[in-house]
Design a protein around this motif. Sequence first.
Motif, PDB file in Angstrom:
ATOM      1  N   GLU A 300      10.775  39.227 -65.642  1.00  0.00           N
ATOM      2  CA  GLU A 300      12.059  38.636 -65.246  1.00  0.00           C
ATOM      3  C   GLU A 300      12.923  39.677 -64.547  1.00  0.00           C
ATOM      4  O   GLU A 300      13.519  39.405 -63.494  1.00  0.00           O
ATOM      5  CB  GLU A 300      12.792  38.089 -66.471  1.00  0.00           C
ATOM      6  CG  GLU A 300      12.204  36.819 -67.045  1.00  0.00           C
ATOM      7  CD  GLU A 300      12.730  35.561 -66.365  1.00  0.00           C
ATOM      8  OE1 GLU A 300      13.366  35.684 -65.294  1.00  0.00           O
ATOM      9  OE2 GLU A 300      12.492  34.469 -66.901  1.00  0.00           O
ATOM     10  N   ALA A 301      13.022  40.868 -65.139  1.00  0.00           N
ATOM     11  CA  ALA A 301      13.850  41.928 -64.574  1.00  0.00           C
ATOM     12  C   ALA A 301      13.314  42.370 -63.217  1.00  0.00           C
ATOM     13  O   ALA A 301      14.082  42.596 -62.268  1.00  0.00           O
ATOM     14  CB  ALA A 301      13.902  43.115 -65.534  1.00  0.00           C
ATOM     15  N   SER A 304      14.050  39.557 -60.609  1.00  0.00           N
ATOM     16  CA  SER A 304      15.477  39.402 -60.286  1.00  0.00           C
ATOM     17  C   SER A 304      15.984  40.525 -59.398  1.00  0.00           C
ATOM     18  O   SER A 304      16.990  40.353 -58.691  1.00  0.00           O
ATOM     19  CB  SER A 304      16.299  39.355 -61.576  1.00  0.00           C
ATOM     20  OG  SER A 304      16.229  40.580 -62.279  1.00  0.00           O
ATOM     21  N   LYS A 311      10.659  37.723 -53.224  1.00  0.00           N
ATOM     22  CA  LYS A 311      10.339  36.812 -54.326  1.00  0.00           C
ATOM     23  C   LYS A 311       9.437  35.683 -53.845  1.00  0.00           C
ATOM     24  O   LYS A 311       8.456  35.330 -54.510  1.00  0.00           O
ATOM     25  CB  LYS A 311      11.620  36.215 -54.909  1.00  0.00           C
ATOM     26  CG  LYS A 311      12.507  37.167 -55.672  1.00  0.00           C
ATOM     27  CD  LYS A 311      13.735  36.422 -56.196  1.00  0.00           C
ATOM     28  CE  LYS A 311      14.717  37.373 -56.854  1.00  0.00           C
ATOM     29  NZ  LYS A 311      15.935  36.676 -57.317  1.00  0.00           N
ATOM     30  N   GLN A 376       5.575  30.060 -64.128  1.00  0.00           N
ATOM     31  CA  GLN A 376       6.969  29.771 -63.778  1.00  0.00           C
ATOM     32  C   GLN A 376       7.043  28.699 -62.700  1.00  0.00           C
ATOM     33  O   GLN A 376       7.919  27.835 -62.725  1.00  0.00           O
ATOM     34  CB  GLN A 376       7.652  31.047 -63.284  1.00  0.00           C
ATOM     35  CG  GLN A 376       7.805  32.137 -64.318  1.00  0.00           C
ATOM     36  CD  GLN A 376       8.766  31.735 -65.415  1.00  0.00           C
ATOM     37  OE1 GLN A 376       9.912  31.388 -65.155  1.00  0.00           O
ATOM     38  NE2 GLN A 376       8.300  31.791 -66.660  1.00  0.00           N
TER      39      GLN A 376
END
Length: 379
Positions: A300-301, A304, A311, A376
């Motif tokens: 996640e980190a 982001s 991305k 995801q």
Amino acid sequence: MADNPFTLHLARDEAFCDREQELEDLLTHVRNGQSVVLLSARRLGKSSLAGKVLECLEAEDFLTARIDVYPVSSERDFVQRLSDGIIRGIGRGADPTTIGKRLLGLFTRISPRMEITSDGVKASASIDPGVPATIVIDDMLGSLYRYVERHHRRACIVLDEFQEIAALEQSKTIEGTLRSFVQEHSSVSFLFLGSRRHILTDMFSDKNRPFYRSSLVYPLGKIPESAFVAFISERFVATGKDCPAGIATRIYQLADGFSWYVQGLAMIAWNNTRPGRSCTAEHVEASCQTMLSMQSPEFEATLSALPPGQKAVLRALAAQPSQSLFGADYSLYRQLSPGGIQKALMALIKLDFVEADQQGVYSVVDPFMARWLKDQRQN
């Protein structure tokens, strides 16, 4: 009950798998006074292999030190970590009555500090903040060289995640100072470790960089499936449990041969297997889900922190590795121009998040990040 025979830390002793040829190669290079760049993707076991090298060299009376460069945020921070590591190496094995003699008068710009703890003597460096970093490095390495020569010893210094100094303002100056010792003093060898392969390769192959052709580049591959499968099964049996070859193979394949993930999946599966019983496919699948949950905050980190274009490209390649991101199977052209796609791809390659295989197929390097990204996208 036996302790878990697998580890997510540095693999030591019985937890260390294979690498006989790589270990012998690296030991030979260091014994010959050669410095080496140990290059691989993250989680393939560079640090564990380097630790094994140092362990073998210590048995031959080499002075050794390992410095983790990854957390370094400034030139001063790098100098402090380097100085602390070398002072600890010089003081290793000494007691409170002899360590002072080893360090007395050895440095001109550094003052060794000693603290007696329950674990023995803890040595570190006190550095005048007004002295430039390169002068401290020159004093530290010069003193190390004189020390090993005086005592008829050899030294090996491991600099883990060394590519991180490339982000420092004075990186080329630091590289230049280090290079002079790499080239001139064969009694002190360096192992430069790095998982940002493109950055580290540039440091040692760009003729405009100080380290150009100063060290041997040694790419590290995956441990062969047969060796790791045998290792997993043997470690289960040695601790009163069973892991059939087919199940151990499934662990290896889910981890795509990445040593840290192989060890992690095996560790979780071992925990879930009762004493005297066999590890099953269900245990392995549950271990995979546990690993994904463990790694989710890191992924996640990482995601982001990336720009939107990167991305999008990373998600697309996780869903479908490909030779071309401009084909009909991709919807990226709706989000990015061809130039934007190419720019994002090159950035991800430089970050070592994406790589191309020998057939030119681009994919996400980390197998569990790829799996997490696919999950995801489907949710």
